[in-house]
Scaffold this motif. Structure first.
Motif, short mmCIF file in Angstrom:
data_model
loop_
_atom_site.label_atom_id
_atom_site.label_comp_id
_atom_site.label_asym_id
_atom_site.label_seq_id
_atom_site.Cartn_x
_atom_site.Cartn_y
_atom_site.Cartn_z
N MET A 1 0.86 -1.17 0.00
CA MET A 1 0.00 0.00 0.00
C MET A 1 0.90 1.23 0.00
N ILE A 2 0.48 2.26 -0.73
CA ILE A 2 1.26 3.50 -0.72
C ILE A 2 0.74 4.44 0.37
N LEU A 3 1.63 5.29 0.85
CA LEU A 3 1.31 6.16 1.97
C LEU A 3 0.11 7.06 1.68
N SER A 4 -0.04 7.53 0.47
CA SER A 4 -1.15 8.43 0.16
C SER A 4 -2.51 7.74 0.22
N ASP A 5 -2.55 6.41 0.20
CA ASP A 5 -3.81 5.67 0.27
C ASP A 5 -4.18 5.23 1.69
N THR A 6 -3.44 5.66 2.68
CA THR A 6 -3.69 5.23 4.06
C THR A 6 -4.89 5.95 4.66
N LEU A 7 -5.42 5.39 5.74
CA LEU A 7 -6.55 5.97 6.46
C LEU A 7 -6.04 6.85 7.60
N PRO A 8 -6.76 7.92 7.92
CA PRO A 8 -6.36 8.78 9.04
C PRO A 8 -6.37 8.03 10.38
N TYR A 9 -5.44 8.41 11.24
CA TYR A 9 -5.35 7.94 12.62
C TYR A 9 -4.99 6.47 12.78
N LYS A 10 -4.51 5.83 11.73
CA LYS A 10 -4.04 4.45 11.85
C LYS A 10 -2.53 4.43 11.74
N HIS A 11 -1.92 3.56 12.52
CA HIS A 11 -0.47 3.39 12.44
C HIS A 11 -0.10 2.52 11.25
N TYR A 12 0.94 2.93 10.57
CA TYR A 12 1.51 2.15 9.46
C TYR A 12 3.01 2.06 9.67
N ILE A 13 3.61 1.04 9.10
CA ILE A 13 5.06 0.86 9.15
C ILE A 13 5.61 1.07 7.74
N VAL A 14 6.64 1.89 7.63
CA VAL A 14 7.27 2.14 6.33
C VAL A 14 8.00 0.87 5.89
N ASN A 15 7.70 0.41 4.67
CA ASN A 15 8.37 -0.76 4.09
C ASN A 15 9.51 -0.37 3.17
N LYS A 16 9.21 0.59 2.27
CA LYS A 16 10.18 0.93 1.24
C LYS A 16 9.98 2.36 0.79
N VAL A 17 11.08 3.03 0.52
CA VAL A 17 11.07 4.39 0.01
C VAL A 17 11.71 4.35 -1.37
N THR A 18 10.99 4.79 -2.41
CA THR A 18 11.49 4.65 -3.77
C THR A 18 11.89 5.98 -4.42
N HIS A 19 12.17 6.99 -3.60
CA HIS A 19 12.63 8.27 -4.14
C HIS A 19 14.05 8.11 -4.69
N LYS A 20 14.47 9.06 -5.49
CA LYS A 20 15.82 9.06 -6.07
C LYS A 20 16.61 10.28 -5.61
#
Length: 82
Positions: free
Chosen positions: A1-20
């Motif tokens: 799941m991408i960060l922009s698709d997350t729901l408010p007030y829920k905890h998520y764990i970062v898996n991967k960052v694909t910036h350059k």
């Protein structure tokens, strides 16, 4: 799941960052690295940027940046339920 698709007030764990290059450096400097908890707090009136809590700080990310950050559900939440 991408960060922009997350729901408010829920905890998520970062898996991967694909910036350059410079974008990646900026994202890492904000503390967004694999294994870090992140919480979507709210979006601006027009939906961009969005505020996130990470390591007891609130940061704002544009959708173009949050689309390049992959997360997984951490299974807990912090605030009001929809």
């Amino acid at each position: 799941m991408i960060l922009s698709d997350t729901l408010p007030y829920k905890h998520y764990i970062v898996n991967k960052v694909t910036h350059k290059d410079n974008e990646l450096r900026r994202i890492l400097d904000m503390g967004i690295i694999s294994g870090t908890k992140i919480v979507k707090l709210f979006s601006s009136p027009f939906g961009d940027p969005t505020a996130y809590e990470i390591k007891n700080s609130v940061i704002a990310l544009r959708k173009t940046d949050s689309d390049k950050i992959f997360v997984e559900d951490a299974g807990d939440n912090i605030g009001p339920q929809p």
